[in-house]
Design an enzyme around this catalytic site. Structure first.
Site, PDB file in Angstrom:
ATOM      1  CE  LYS A 178      -7.954   2.368   2.011  1.00 43.39           C
ATOM      2  NZ  LYS A 178      -7.962   3.799   1.736  1.00 43.39           N
ATOM      3  CG  ASN A 210      -0.569   8.673   1.466  1.00 40.97           C
ATOM      4  OD1 ASN A 210      -1.144   8.631   0.388  1.00 40.97           O
ATOM      5  ND2 ASN A 210      -1.173   8.394   2.609  1.00 40.97           N
ATOM      6  CE1 TYR A 213      -3.990   1.591  -0.520  1.00 40.41           C
ATOM      7  CE2 TYR A 213      -3.531   2.766   1.501  1.00 40.41           C
ATOM      8  CZ  TYR A 213      -4.272   2.609   0.355  1.00 40.41           C
ATOM      9  OH  TYR A 213      -5.302   3.464   0.077  1.00 40.41           O
ATOM     10  NE  ARG A 223      -8.815  12.432  -3.802  1.00 43.03           N
ATOM     11  CZ  ARG A 223      -7.999  11.882  -2.908  1.00 43.03           C
ATOM     12  NH1 ARG A 223      -6.747  12.301  -2.793  1.00 43.03           N
ATOM     13  NH2 ARG A 223      -8.411  10.885  -2.136  1.00 43.03           N
ATOM     14  CD  GLU A 241      -9.307   4.371  -1.246  1.00 39.86           C
ATOM     15  OE1 GLU A 241      -8.176   4.849  -1.100  1.00 39.86           O
ATOM     16  OE2 GLU A 241     -10.095   4.231  -0.299  1.00 39.86           O
ATOM     17  CG  ASP A 242      -7.615   7.210  -3.933  1.00 38.82           C
ATOM     18  OD1 ASP A 242      -7.802   7.751  -2.830  1.00 38.82           O
ATOM     19  OD2 ASP A 242      -6.566   6.619  -4.211  1.00 38.82           O
ATOM     20  CG  ASP A 250     -10.300   4.781   4.222  1.00 43.25           C
ATOM     21  OD1 ASP A 250     -10.585   4.732   5.437  1.00 43.25           O
ATOM     22  OD2 ASP A 250      -9.147   4.711   3.792  1.00 43.25           O
ATOM     23  CG  ASP A 251      -9.985   8.748  -0.106  1.00 45.19           C
ATOM     24  OD1 ASP A 251      -8.889   8.257   0.202  1.00 45.19           O
ATOM     25  OD2 ASP A 251     -10.618   8.401  -1.116  1.00 45.19           O
TER      26      ASP A 251
END
Length: 546
Positions: free
Chosen positions: A172, A406, A102, A154, A243-244, A266-267
């Site tokens: 993930k 990150n 990850y 993203r 996610e993203d 989660d973000d």
């Protein structure tokens, strides 16, 4: 005989089909009896090795690799041929392996996805599948319990990588299994390919996705709606983790579906919970109250507003008026301090657009607002400069400094910079891994404010309770649970989170808190067991015992 050894039924996999299925394959660990029953005799060398021996052999080769991307490829190849062995190595060496599977290395792997592509994992559902998504999902051979889905717009702090963002859901979900024991067959990575607006990625000769600009608007929304509906039809009650997704979609999708299906972002929510847990830990050191904090965010996207929302909720839970709590959180974006007089503010920023004269830069905002904590989530590397950190140390005896962006190239500062430029007084957490820091005769052990402390347990708890929704209160409980598991010895060395090798214990405790919340609010889809923690631990997959 183990999981594959029961395959005596007609039509069950045998011979090479067993060895080619990573869920069934145990390599040279198959016993002689299993080899005979499964038609493997002669297809494997005669020596039977234990899983531990196979792991030792893999690690010997793996650790000779100098390039982190080569290590990623080696782990990915192992994942593709022997899942039990792959996950046993992750569980036993999580400190070493998590940064590879990850963050931060998964970001590089996504950038190089087309070049290192070997074998498909998960499902790629493109805009061309409109009208047939349920049919496509039925091609998945297992009953999914959790889906991690991205549209690749993203990816971390790297921007639009399109279909090459698949590395994120895969990585993930590897952590869902390694950190929380959700069985690999319950984990479904999905990439929704609606195009890519990054010309360099889309025109890469090795690009695996559609070579077209992104679909937007009503067509995009209809595609997402069909996916969510189809997922619930094919996998009833499946948990969906967004996610993203880019900001302009992430907030909308969360609001559209959070009360309809068991889902979370989660973000936004996971990042918020892990950051709030870090603040709780820091306050154990300072002895200060949460309601006395003033938090300044560098960044004004999903992570910043998600953390701010949860901080505000925690302050309200401690008796503070909501309007007063909102005024403790401030955002700085690329144009400076987010204030009410700014024109054309994005909707998600409006809650934290306070009455204040414009301030053009982060350092001036610190000098003006005098925060007790700064949290970096803008994915712009090096922005916590020496001047920023020294100013925080002037204002606070123990400044809270969270550099959470990150991969490592996007980190606001390194651990060494945070400690050195505050005279060792910073209460520091990071989004990417950093080695211990020696300063003035003291050893500081920074730990990642990594969402992997939160999301695996949330997913496990939601699955265990068959939760119909995943509420913000559940993330508050996850934050409190995580902070409670930080020991005094952790705090003494500057660690605001538990040691990563404790992650399965952490995830089980968080899962129990999530399941309890679901049962208490009558949003659980199953009867409450007598002992929630024991029930959850009994459900956790252990790759060593297969």
């Amino acid at each position: 005989m183990g999981k594959a050894g029961t395959s005596g039924a007609a039509g069950a996999p045998r011979g090479l089909n067993v060895l080619r299925d990573p869920v069934l394959n145990r390599g040279t660990a198959f016993t002689e009896a299993e080899r005979d029953a499964l038609g493997l005799t002669g297809l494997l060398p005669p020596r039977v090795h234990t899983q531990a021996e196979q792991a030792e052999r893999f690690l010997m080769t793996f650790r000779k690799l100098a390039d982190p991307l080569d290590k990623f490829i080696a782990l990915n190849a192992l994942h593709d041929r022997n899942e039990d062995l792959f996950f046993s190595i992750l569980v036993d060496h999580i400190d070493e392996m998590q940064p590879i599977v990850y963050t931060p290395i998964v970001g590089l792997a996504c950038q190089k996805f087309g070049q290192i592509f070997q074998r498909p994992r998960g499902m790629f559902i493109s805009i061309r599948d409109r009208g047939n998504i349920a049919k496509v999902l039925r091609n998945w051979p297992y009953q999914a319990g959790i889906i991690v889905v991205t549209d690749g717009e993203r990816i971390l702090g790297l921007g639009d990588l399109g279909a090459h963002g698949m590395g994120i859901p895969v990585g993930k979900l590897s952590l869902y299994t390694a950190c929380a024991g959700i069985h690999p067959t319950q984990c479904l990575p999905v990439t929704l390919d609606v195009g890519c607006n990054n010309d360099a990625v889309r025109n890469d000769p090795f690009y695996v996705g559609l070579r077209q600009k992104r679909v937007t608007g009503a067509e995009y929304d209809a595609f997402i709606e069909e996916f969510v509906t189809a997922a619930q039809e094919v996998f009833p009650g499946v948990v969906i983790q967004w996610e993203d997704f880019a900001n302009h979609n992430a907030f909308r999708l969360l609001e559209n579906y959070r009360d309809r299906v068991s889902s979370f972002n989660d973000d936004i929510q996971g990042t918020a919970a892990v950051a709030l847990a870090g603040i709780f830990s820091a306050l154990r050191v300072t002895g200060a109250k949460l309601t006395d904090q003033r938090v300044l965010f560098l960044g004004a996207g999903e992570a910043a507003t998600g953390i701010a929302d949860l901080v505000v909720s925690a302050m309200v839970a401690q008796g503070m008026a909501r309007e007063e709590a909102l005024r403790t959180c401030w955002l700085v974006d690329s144009q400076g301090l987010v204030v009410k007089s700014r024109q054309k503010l994005a909707h998600h920023k409006l809650t934290y657009a306070h009455d204040h004269p414009p301030v053009g830069d982060f350092l001036t905002a610190i000098r003006t607002l005098k925060p007790t904590a700064i949290i970096g989530v803008a994915a712009v590397g090096g922005t916590f400069t020496r001047e920023v950190l020294e100013e925080m140390a002037k204002l606070n005896e123990r400044p809270i400094v969270f550099a959470l962006s990150n991969p490592t190239s996007q980190a606001e500062c390194t651990a060494e910079e945070a400690y050195r430029w505050t005279g060792g007084r910073a209460l520091f957490a990071c989004g990417s891994p950093f080695d211990p820091v020696q300063l003035n005769g003291q050893t500081f052990v920074p730990r990642q404010g990594n969402n992997s402390y939160i999301f695996p347990g949330v997913g496990l708890g939601a699955i265990a309770a068959k939760a119909k929704v995943i509420s913000d209160d559940m993330f508050m409980k996850a934050a409190h649970t995580l902070a409670h598991l930080v020991t005094e010895s952790d705090l003494a060395q500057g660690s605001l989170y538990p040691a990563l090798p404790r992650i399965r214990e952490v995830s089980a405790q968080i899962a129990a808190a999530i399941a309890a919340a679901a049962h208490n609010t009558r949003s659980a889809g199953r009867a409450r067991p007598a002992d929630l923690l024991q029930d959850i631990e009994a459900q956790m997959y252990d790759p060593h015992q297969q």
